[in-house]
Design an enzyme around this catalytic site. Structure first.
Site, PDB file in Angstrom:
ATOM      1  N   LYS A   1     -15.290  31.241 -65.230  1.00  0.00           N
ATOM      2  CA  LYS A   1     -16.584  31.161 -65.917  1.00  0.00           C
ATOM      3  C   LYS A   1     -17.729  30.756 -64.986  1.00  0.00           C
ATOM      4  CE  LYS A   1     -14.757  32.230 -69.881  1.00  0.00           C
ATOM      5  NZ  LYS A   1     -15.106  33.464 -70.630  1.00  0.00           N
TER       6      LYS A   1
ATOM      7  N   HIS B   1      -7.379  34.102 -75.397  1.00  0.00           N
ATOM      8  CA  HIS B   1      -7.194  35.540 -75.167  1.00  0.00           C
ATOM      9  C   HIS B   1      -5.722  35.930 -75.008  1.00  0.00           C
ATOM     10  CE1 HIS B   1     -11.139  37.261 -75.126  1.00  0.00           C
ATOM     11  NE2 HIS B   1     -11.591  36.483 -74.169  1.00  0.00           N
TER      12      HIS B   1
ATOM     13  N   SER C   1     -19.110  35.967 -73.591  1.00  0.00           N
ATOM     14  CA  SER C   1     -19.565  34.926 -72.668  1.00  0.00           C
ATOM     15  C   SER C   1     -20.845  35.310 -71.945  1.00  0.00           C
ATOM     16  CB  SER C   1     -18.459  34.605 -71.660  1.00  0.00           C
ATOM     17  OG  SER C   1     -17.325  34.093 -72.319  1.00  0.00           O
TER      18      SER C   1
ATOM     19  N   ASP D   1     -16.226  27.201 -73.945  1.00  0.00           N
ATOM     20  CA  ASP D   1     -16.166  28.659 -74.033  1.00  0.00           C
ATOM     21  C   ASP D   1     -15.128  29.105 -75.063  1.00  0.00           C
ATOM     22  OD1 ASP D   1     -16.063  31.559 -73.046  1.00  0.00           O
ATOM     23  OD2 ASP D   1     -17.448  30.624 -71.632  1.00  0.00           O
TER      24      ASP D   1
ATOM     25  N   ARG E   1     -20.767  45.741 -68.732  1.00  0.00           N
ATOM     26  CA  ARG E   1     -20.723  44.338 -68.304  1.00  0.00           C
ATOM     27  C   ARG E   1     -20.208  44.280 -66.875  1.00  0.00           C
ATOM     28  NH1 ARG E   1     -18.027  39.229 -71.509  1.00  0.00           N
ATOM     29  NH2 ARG E   1     -17.271  38.137 -69.665  1.00  0.00           N
ATOM     30  N   ALA E   2     -20.904  43.528 -66.050  1.00  0.00           N
ATOM     31  CA  ALA E   2     -20.711  43.612 -64.602  1.00  0.00           C
ATOM     32  C   ALA E   2     -19.493  42.866 -64.082  1.00  0.00           C
ATOM     33  CB  ALA E   2     -21.963  43.084 -63.895  1.00  0.00           C
TER      34      ALA E   2
END
Length: 519
Positions: A341, A412, A68, A18, A267-268
């Protein structure tokens, strides 16, 4: 070699790194700077190619960085999937947004009762969880509907955008409110608190209490002053403490009985916890001292099946995704990832399907409980690899999909040293996985969902680069002798390629193409 000639390797392991992008830049590139003997060997001795993971190649606008959610949808879907960002922007451009039934119905309720409309959302141009132009469109729609009290509770980004970049979005929306004369920014809070997805409910509680009680560490008369106050405290946008925006002699603006709430994140995954706090009748994660009885709660997209809210843009249904297709043919599969993730290798990889398919097992490895992942760059990669090696040796599955979160989650933070360490941990893990696979005759496809760790500093802003990138991502095949085609592929080509290597034709719904030929 055709599918008919192809012997099915077992297991086939799809490894998703990722946030692992490809860049020729060596400066501030944590991937290039890391010591990676395993990856170096894989690139030297095994067939590999590059894939598009951003923009139109993954259903996003030109130039929009991937993420992602989008990446896993395309990896598992095997087709171009129009993304919510694109769908909603198109609806705004066509005017359909201003006729959206779910939004209109909620706004009309507020108008009839003379109640406030509260807009929640990540006020950011990032385009990963939200986009500020869409929040502006809702403010315009509320104004058109004659709403007299429009309040924006702004969640600040600094993660998919430069760390200190919120002021421009704040100034734009403030100018819009001034022009209409019927609303304002009512509160500020960093996404670190309001958008947690890892059950760190103490963070969510701070956001909920700010919204429902005005409980805030800081107060300021304007949003700009509130942001500057946060910067003075040493916080970047992502970490802005709960801040109520009101004059000294006024009370905080809060969500009250009869009000309407619209959550503008599309985005949920990072919108769910705060939404559950408002809507779940059996909520126990923390004590809700106040629970307003709302006239309506609208989510921009569907956040979860057990969240009972009006949805402005319902999801597009995907059929015959990789998981569904293999399940229908009796193949056994495993999805494994750490908490950060886990939703991506399950829900998103399955095209928005919550429940596992028949023959699909899932294994969640808890992410470490640290404030930020630069403090523990290895995250839970070693624990996950321990389980994965054991599972490979047991030979129970035809397909295993795993996700290593480290390059993205540590990337990040903007901490280059920590991200380099994260890459080195992943390299060690890959060595163990490949060794285990080769001992049982298995194979691997290694790819990524988007870039991040390959760019750790932004020369333009002179700030650490904490966002995703639009760079290409690798696709490496570790198995039989084979050759990739010369053209650059895209993430929706991963599933057709994987199926070919497993000796299967792709379903007609998959418009991606196989990129490899076995010799």
């Amino acid at each position: 070699m055709t599918q008919a000639d192809n012997q099915n390797p077992k297991p086939m392991v799809l490894i998703i790194l990722d946030g692992f992008g490809e860049s020729d830049e060596t400066t501030h590139n944590a991937i290039k700077e890391a010591n990676t003997p395993t990856l170096d060997k894989l690139f030297r001795h095994y067939p590999h190619t590059l894939l598009e993971a951003s923009g139109r190649a993954v259903g996003l606008p030109d130039g929009q960085m991937g993420n992602s959610e989008v990446g896993h949808l395309h990896i598992g879907g095997g087709r171009k999937v129009p993304q919510d960002l694109t769908r909603i922007d198109a609806a705004i451009a066509s005017g359909e947004f201003y006729e959206n039934p779910a939004l209109i119905e909620a706004l009309e309720k507020a108008k009839a009762l003379n109640k406030a409309v509260h807009i929640l959302g990540l006020l950011s141009p990032g385009g990963v969880h939200s986009r500020d132009n869409q929040i502006a469109a809702l403010v315009e729609l509320a104004h058109r509907c004659g709403i007299k009290k429009i309040y924006l509770h702004a969640i600040l980004d600094g993660r998919d955008t430069p760390p200190k970049s919120a002021l421009l979005s704040i100034e734009k929306i403030t100018d819009q409110f001034h022009a209409y004369g019927n609303g304002k920014i009512a509160s500020l809070i960093g996404r670190y608190y309001a958008m947690d997805r890892d059950k760190r409910w103490d963070r969510t509680e701070k956001a909920y209490d700010l919204l429902t009680q005005g409980t805030a560490q800081f107060h300021a008369p304007t949003a700009k002053e509130g942001l500057m106050l946060a910067y003075e405290q040493g916080n970047t946008d992502e970490f802005v403490s709960p801040t109520s925006i009101h004059r000294h002699n006024e009370t905080p603006i809060t969500i009250e009985d009869g009000d309407v709430v619209v959550f503008m994140n599309f985005r949920a995954d990072r919108a769910r916890q705060l939404t559950y706090a408002f809507l779940d009748d059996h909520f126990t994660a923390f004590n809700r001292q106040v629970r307003p009885k709302l006239s309506a709660f609208v989510t921009l997209t569907a956040y979860a099946k057990d969240i009972h809210a009006a949805v402005a843009f319902p999801p597009l249904e995907l059929h015959n995704t990789l998981g569904e297709y293999l399940s229908a043919r009796g193949y056994r599969q495993l999805r494994i990832a750490e908490t950060e993730k886990y939703a991506h290798v399950t829900y998103f990889l399955n095209g928005g399907q919550e429940a596992p398919f028949n023959g699909e097992d899932r294994l969640l490895i808890p992410s470490p409980k640290v404030a930020t992942y630069d403090l523990q760059p290895e995250m839970s990669a070693v624990e996950m690899t321990n389980k994965l090696v054991e599972i490979i040796q047991n030979d129970d599955y035809d397909l295993i999909v795993c996700n290593f979160a480290n390059p993205d989650m540590v990337g990040h933070t903007g901490d280059e040293t920590a991200t380099r360490e994260a890459i080195q941990v992943i390299d060690d893990c890959l060595k163990r996985i490949i060794t285990a696979l080769q001992s049982v005759g298995g194979e691997a496809l290694i790819t990524a969902d988007h870039g991040n760790a390959e760019k750790m500093f932004d020369e333009k802003t002179n700030q650490p680069h904490t966002a995703h990138t639009s760079n290409l991502v690798p696709l490496i095949y570790v198995g039989r002798e084979a050759q990739f085609c010369k053209e650059v592929g895209a993430l929706d080509d991963v599933a057709p390629t994987l199926l070919y290597l497993m000796g299967l034709e792709k379903p007609r719904e998959m418009t991606g193409r196989n990129l490899i030929t076995l010799k």
